[in-house]
Scaffold this active site. Structure first.
Site, PDB file in Angstrom:
ATOM      1  N   ASN A  50       0.801  -1.287  -0.198  1.00 49.75           N
ATOM      2  CA  ASN A  50       0.049  -0.185   0.103  1.00 49.75           C
ATOM      3  C   ASN A  50       0.882   1.041   0.118  1.00 49.75           C
ATOM      4  O   ASN A  50       1.459   1.543   1.034  1.00 49.75           O
ATOM      5  CB  ASN A  50      -0.689  -0.021   1.225  1.00 49.75           C
ATOM      6  N   TRP A  51       0.928   1.727  -0.962  1.00 54.37           N
ATOM      7  CA  TRP A  51       1.976   2.967  -1.156  1.00 54.37           C
ATOM      8  C   TRP A  51       1.265   4.188  -0.616  1.00 54.37           C
ATOM      9  O   TRP A  51       2.092   5.299  -0.345  1.00 54.37           O
ATOM     10  CB  TRP A  51       2.225   3.268  -2.779  1.00 54.37           C
ATOM     11  N   LYS A  52       0.377   4.325  -0.329  1.00 55.89           N
ATOM     12  CA  LYS A  52      -0.671   5.287   0.285  1.00 55.89           C
ATOM     13  C   LYS A  52      -0.330   6.535  -0.804  1.00 55.89           C
ATOM     14  O   LYS A  52      -0.313   6.576  -2.053  1.00 55.89           O
ATOM     15  CB  LYS A  52      -0.238   5.743   1.595  1.00 55.89           C
ATOM     16  N   HIS A  82      -9.617   1.356   4.725  1.00 59.40           N
ATOM     17  CA  HIS A  82      -8.428   1.426   5.444  1.00 59.40           C
ATOM     18  C   HIS A  82      -8.559   2.240   6.796  1.00 59.40           C
ATOM     19  O   HIS A  82      -9.474   3.202   6.560  1.00 59.40           O
ATOM     20  CB  HIS A  82      -7.088   1.821   4.563  1.00 59.40           C
ATOM     21  N   GLU A 134      -6.828   4.605   7.948  1.00 53.59           N
ATOM     22  CA  GLU A 134      -6.600   6.429   7.467  1.00 53.59           C
ATOM     23  C   GLU A 134      -8.160   7.151   6.858  1.00 53.59           C
ATOM     24  O   GLU A 134      -8.323   8.022   6.865  1.00 53.59           O
ATOM     25  CB  GLU A 134      -5.636   6.362   6.647  1.00 53.59           C
ATOM     26  N   GLU A 178      -5.516  -4.876  10.465  1.00 53.35           N
ATOM     27  CA  GLU A 178      -4.411  -3.944  10.774  1.00 53.35           C
ATOM     28  C   GLU A 178      -4.608  -3.128  12.211  1.00 53.35           C
ATOM     29  O   GLU A 178      -5.443  -2.088  11.946  1.00 53.35           O
ATOM     30  CB  GLU A 178      -4.242  -2.911   9.790  1.00 53.35           C
ATOM     31  N   GLY A 191       2.213   2.431  10.629  1.00 54.84           N
ATOM     32  CA  GLY A 191       3.317   3.411  10.629  1.00 54.84           C
ATOM     33  C   GLY A 191       3.885   3.973  11.667  1.00 54.84           C
ATOM     34  O   GLY A 191       4.553   5.036  11.794  1.00 54.84           O
ATOM     35  N   SER A 206       3.110  -1.961  10.291  1.00 48.62           N
ATOM     36  CA  SER A 206       4.767  -2.042  10.727  1.00 48.62           C
ATOM     37  C   SER A 206       5.373  -3.448  10.264  1.00 48.62           C
ATOM     38  O   SER A 206       6.363  -3.719  10.883  1.00 48.62           O
ATOM     39  CB  SER A 206       4.995  -1.583  12.038  1.00 48.62           C
ATOM     40  N   GLY A 264       2.716  -1.109   4.285  1.00 41.88           N
ATOM     41  CA  GLY A 264       2.704   0.319   3.872  1.00 41.88           C
ATOM     42  C   GLY A 264       4.430   0.912   3.571  1.00 41.88           C
ATOM     43  O   GLY A 264       4.929   0.783   2.761  1.00 41.88           O
ATOM     44  N   GLY A 265       5.070   1.276   4.843  1.00 38.34           N
ATOM     45  CA  GLY A 265       6.212   1.899   4.676  1.00 38.34           C
ATOM     46  C   GLY A 265       7.270   1.107   3.843  1.00 38.34           C
ATOM     47  O   GLY A 265       7.961   1.430   3.161  1.00 38.34           O
TER      48      GLY A 265
HETATM   49  C1  PEP Z   1      -0.831   0.164   5.941  1.00 36.12           C
HETATM   50  O1  PEP Z   1      -0.975   1.589   6.046  1.00 36.12           O
HETATM   51  O2  PEP Z   1      -1.575  -0.421   5.598  1.00 36.12           O
HETATM   52  C2  PEP Z   1       0.281  -0.259   6.804  1.00 36.12           C
HETATM   53  C3  PEP Z   1       0.295  -1.492   7.224  1.00 36.12           C
HETATM   54  O3  PEP Z   1       1.527   0.606   6.935  1.00 36.12           O
HETATM   55  P1  PEP Z   1       2.656   0.470   7.634  1.00 36.12           P
HETATM   56  O4  PEP Z   1       3.394  -1.027   7.078  1.00 36.12           O
HETATM   57  O5  PEP Z   1       3.570   1.528   7.342  1.00 36.12           O
HETATM   58  O6  PEP Z   1       2.424   0.081   8.923  1.00 36.12           O
END
Ligand code: PEP
Length: 261
Positions: free
Chosen positions: A10-12, A101, A103, A175, A181, A221, A242-243
């Site tokens: 997920n590049w956001k 999600h 967010e 999640e 994040g 994470s 994500g990251g």
């Molecule tokens: C996400 O936003 O779906 C996610 C899992 O982010 P991160 O891996 O950065 O925690």
């Protein structure tokens, strides 16, 4: 039969300029082709921002990497300024869409009802939804993790056509919001506990056969160092990342961490 794993990036709102998106996609593809001959044990998915979907789709070409979006409209077309429909996403090569999600729930007021409607719309438009669920830190500390997660899942299940379920066309991503994040990853035991409960809930609502086909991802994470132990848990069928999905090397290490049996 073991479910096919799914490692999804997920590049956001990152790597969203054409050059950056091309570079990241190119590095992922190069890494995967170096692994040629080693059969990939999981499906690989990238979910870039809307504006680069088309160019990432071209870069992906005929490779096995799949394309997904991070959100979609409920409607198919019409006077909905600023919205992007599932039909449009299909048209630029998407097979998946991330829905609900945290967010989106937190910053854009997406309720369970909206997520359920979007889930139904995803099926209508030929996309596989990846429905995100998870509790906040306050909810975990109040002991309401399962109440929250089960409520979020129960809200979307009526949107799932039997046929879609049979064909492995629902993905649920657990999640925990406090892990997204933040660098605070859930312990394998914490993640496994929720995943096992989700599978039991799916069995009770949909029966064994359908429930056993639904893929459950962990997100929050996940990175190159912790992926292996999380992905070894029985009911964790992959990751939503994500990251760490923004660095091809880390994303590829996570793909490599997917267990073989
Ligand atoms: C996400 O936003 O779906 C996610 C899992 O982010 P991160 O891996 O950065 O925690």
């Amino acid at each position: 039969m073991k479910r096919r794993g799914l490692i999804a990036g997920n590049w956001k709102m990152n790597s969203g300029l054409v050059e950056a998106a091309q570079e990241l996609t190119g590095s992922i593809l190069a890494g995967l082709s170096e692994r040629e001959g080693k059969k990939l044990l999981c499906e690989v998915l990238v979910c870039p921002p809307f504006t680069v979907l088309s160019s990432v789709n071209q870069k992906i070409g005929g490779s096995s990497v799949k394309l997904g979006a991070q959100n979609m409209a409920i409607e198919t077309s019409g006077a909905y300024t600023g919205e992007v429909s599932g039909l449009m996403l299909r048209n630029v090569g998407c097979h998946y869409v991330i829905l609900g999600h945290s967010e989106r729930r937190q910053y854009y007021g997406e309720t369970d009802e909206i997520v359920a409607k979007k889930t139904a719309s995803a099926y209508r438009d030929g996309l596989t939804p990846i429905v995100c669920v998870g509790e906040t830190l306050a909810e975990r500390e109040a002991g309401t993790t399962w109440a929250v997660v089960s409520r979020q899942i129960n809200a979307v299940l009526p949107s799932l056509p039997q046929e879609a379920a049979k064909q492995q066309q629902l993905v649920i991503a657990y999640e925990p919001v406090w892990a997204i994040g933040t660098g605070k990853v859930a312990t394998p035991e914490q993640a496994a506990e929720v995943h096992t409960s989700i599978r039991k809930l799916l069995v009770s609502k949909l029966g064994d056969e359908v429930a056993s086909k639904i893929r459950l991802l962990y997100g929050g994470s996940m990175n190159a160092a912790n992926a292996a132990v999380l992905l070894q848990q029985e009911d964790i069928d992959g990751g939503l990342i994500g990251g760490a999905a923004l660095k091809a090397k880390d994303f590829l290490t996570i793909i490599d961490s997917y267990p073989s049996a």
